[in-house]
Scaffold this motif. Structure first.
Motif, PDB file in Angstrom:
ATOM      1  N   THR A  83       0.835  -1.056   0.079  1.00 11.18           N
ATOM      2  CA  THR A  83       0.034  -0.137  -0.008  1.00 11.18           C
ATOM      3  C   THR A  83       0.840   1.155  -0.008  1.00 11.18           C
ATOM      4  O   THR A  83       0.584   2.098  -0.636  1.00 11.18           O
ATOM      5  N   HIS A 136      14.606  -5.802   3.725  1.00  8.54           N
ATOM      6  CA  HIS A 136      14.253  -4.597   4.532  1.00  8.54           C
ATOM      7  C   HIS A 136      14.853  -4.418   6.045  1.00  8.54           C
ATOM      8  O   HIS A 136      14.879  -3.331   6.420  1.00  8.54           O
ATOM      9  N   LYS A 137      15.073  -5.448   6.365  1.00 11.80           N
ATOM     10  CA  LYS A 137      15.528  -5.442   8.078  1.00 11.80           C
ATOM     11  C   LYS A 137      17.210  -5.638   7.934  1.00 11.80           C
ATOM     12  O   LYS A 137      17.747  -5.797   9.043  1.00 11.80           O
ATOM     13  N   LEU A 139      10.862  -8.849   0.742  1.00 11.20           N
ATOM     14  CA  LEU A 139      10.172  -8.693   2.070  1.00 11.20           C
ATOM     15  C   LEU A 139      10.422 -10.318   2.669  1.00 11.20           C
ATOM     16  O   LEU A 139      10.647 -10.433   3.691  1.00 11.20           O
ATOM     17  N   ILE A 152       9.198  -0.677   3.716  1.00  7.68           N
ATOM     18  CA  ILE A 152       9.262   0.063   2.401  1.00  7.68           C
ATOM     19  C   ILE A 152       8.180   0.988   2.426  1.00  7.68           C
ATOM     20  O   ILE A 152       7.095   0.839   3.204  1.00  7.68           O
ATOM     21  N   ARG A 194       1.263   4.238  -2.913  1.00  2.47           N
ATOM     22  CA  ARG A 194       0.914   5.402  -2.885  1.00  2.47           C
ATOM     23  C   ARG A 194       1.827   6.516  -3.507  1.00  2.47           C
ATOM     24  O   ARG A 194       1.618   7.451  -4.154  1.00  2.47           O
ATOM     25  N   GLU A 231       8.803   7.223   4.258  1.00  2.00           N
ATOM     26  CA  GLU A 231       7.416   7.716   4.605  1.00  2.00           C
ATOM     27  C   GLU A 231       6.621   8.092   3.192  1.00  2.00           C
ATOM     28  O   GLU A 231       7.086   9.073   2.815  1.00  2.00           O
ATOM     29  N   SER A 232       5.667   6.997   2.886  1.00  2.00           N
ATOM     30  CA  SER A 232       5.080   7.219   1.572  1.00  2.00           C
ATOM     31  C   SER A 232       4.447   8.662   1.445  1.00  2.00           C
ATOM     32  O   SER A 232       4.493   9.385   0.343  1.00  2.00           O
ATOM     33  N   ARG A 233       4.020   9.261   2.872  1.00  2.00           N
ATOM     34  CA  ARG A 233       3.383  10.527   2.284  1.00  2.00           C
ATOM     35  C   ARG A 233       4.114  11.687   2.119  1.00  2.00           C
ATOM     36  O   ARG A 233       3.796  12.549   1.539  1.00  2.00           O
TER      37      ARG A 233
HETATM   38  C1  GS8 Z   1       4.527   3.001   6.770  1.00  2.00           C
HETATM   39  C2  GS8 Z   1       5.450   1.791   6.052  1.00  2.00           C
HETATM   40  C3  GS8 Z   1       4.814   0.593   6.024  1.00  2.00           C
HETATM   41  O1  GS8 Z   1       4.158   0.073   6.853  1.00  2.00           O
HETATM   42  C4  GS8 Z   1       4.785   4.905   5.216  1.00  2.00           C
HETATM   43  O2  GS8 Z   1       5.729   4.734   4.272  1.00  2.00           O
HETATM   44  O3  GS8 Z   1       3.769   5.293   4.949  1.00  2.00           O
HETATM   45  N1  GS8 Z   1       4.419   4.977   7.505  1.00  2.00           N
HETATM   46  C5  GS8 Z   1       5.199   4.417   6.518  1.00  2.00           C
HETATM   47  N2  GS8 Z   1       5.519  -0.418   5.274  1.00  2.00           N
HETATM   48  C6  GS8 Z   1       5.014  -1.801   5.176  1.00  2.00           C
HETATM   49  C7  GS8 Z   1       4.505  -2.019   3.780  1.00  2.00           C
HETATM   50  S1  GS8 Z   1       3.014  -1.236   3.560  1.00  2.00           S
HETATM   51  O4  GS8 Z   1       2.404  -1.752   2.608  1.00  2.00           O
HETATM   52  C8  GS8 Z   1       6.535  -2.599   5.450  1.00  2.00           C
HETATM   53  O5  GS8 Z   1       7.451  -2.320   5.174  1.00  2.00           O
HETATM   54  N3  GS8 Z   1       6.364  -3.572   6.057  1.00  2.00           N
HETATM   55  C9  GS8 Z   1       7.185  -4.746   6.587  1.00  2.00           C
HETATM   56  C10 GS8 Z   1       7.561  -4.512   7.878  1.00  2.00           C
HETATM   57  O6  GS8 Z   1       7.196  -3.559   8.705  1.00  2.00           O
HETATM   58  O7  GS8 Z   1       8.213  -5.397   8.228  1.00  2.00           O
END
Ligand code: GS8
Length: 216
Positions: free
Chosen positions: A12, A40-41, A35, A55, A16, A67-69
């Motif tokens: 999501t 990502h970790k 993932l 991400i 965005r 931060e996507s926003r």
């Molecule tokens: C949230 C990012 C997020 O939750 C934004 O960028 O807007 N506030 C931040 N990313 C999720 C995927 S969203 O579909 C993510 O990376 N999840 C994997 C994890 O947290 O391990």
């Protein structure tokens, strides 16, 4: 140097930023982040992309954002002169209203809708179960938010006025998955919210991305 968006289009938050890039007609490279193996970790991603291990991350030359926003606001501002005018910065009143509805999305809309989508669609996919109590508590919260949207959208075609803006765009990622759940009637039972969703989800730039958002 090409703009790079690190993430996955089914996510999501990555979508965005992608919606915004497509609305602005900006070329970019989507760099996949795996993932499933926890890329990502890992230290390189944490050190150079996003210290919170999530991400998306966005690179514009030597600038890295997460931060996507924030990423979408940056893109909408940097490419103000091309594509859809998403922030309306030339009209202070319109800009103020866009800011209001951007905040409403992140503060009032996102918490309940993301909890519902997680419980109904994501948790089972990850091998978990759906907590119906959490779903129902958040359906109640979202219904109250959508009552306010229904009233607002009876007065203007889009949230900030009679123009599509970043405030509308920020709703699309979770709405896309929510509309595939049995709770979609929260939207379809509110005629103005439904008309708004039909309009924003059918934009060509948006459909380019949602075509690939198919996990649920
Ligand atoms: C949230 C990012 C997020 O939750 C934004 O960028 O807007 N506030 C931040 N990313 C999720 C995927 S969203 O579909 C993510 O990376 N999840 C994997 C994890 O947290 O391990």
């Amino acid at each position: 140097m090409a703009l790079k968006l690190h993430g996955e289009s089914i996510s999501t938050c990555t979508s965005r930023a992608m919606f915004c890039l497509h609305e602005k007609g900006v070329d970019f490279e989507l760099v996949p982040v795996n993932l499933m193996v926890g890329e990502h970790k890992q230290p390189p991603y944490l050190a150079t992309k996003n210290p919170f291990g999530q991400i998306p991350a966005f690179e514009d030359g030597d600038l890295t954002l997460f931060e996507s926003r924030a990423i979408s606001r940056y893109i909408a501002t940097k490419y103000k002169a091309q594509g859809t005018d998403l922030l309306r910065q030339d009209n202070l009143k319109e800009f103020g209203l866009v800011e209001v509805w951007l905040e409403v999305e992140s503060q009032a809309f996102n918490p309940p809708i993301s909890a519902i989508v997680y419980q109904i669609s994501i948790s089972p996919m990850l091998g978990g179960t759906t907590n119906d109590q959490v779903v129902e508590a958040n359906v109640e919260k979202l219904a109250k938010v959508l009552d306010i949207y229904e009233e607002r959208l009876s007065k203007s075609k889009y949230l900030a006025g009679d123009f599509f803006s970043l405030a509308d765009l920020h709703h699309i990622p979770y709405m896309h998955y929510f509309m595939r759940t049995p709770k979609a009637s929260l939207v379809t039972s509110r005629p103005h919210v439904k008309a708004w969703w039909d309009s924003i989800s059918s934009r060509p730039a948006i459909k380019k991305v949602t075509a690939g958002m198919n996990f649920a």
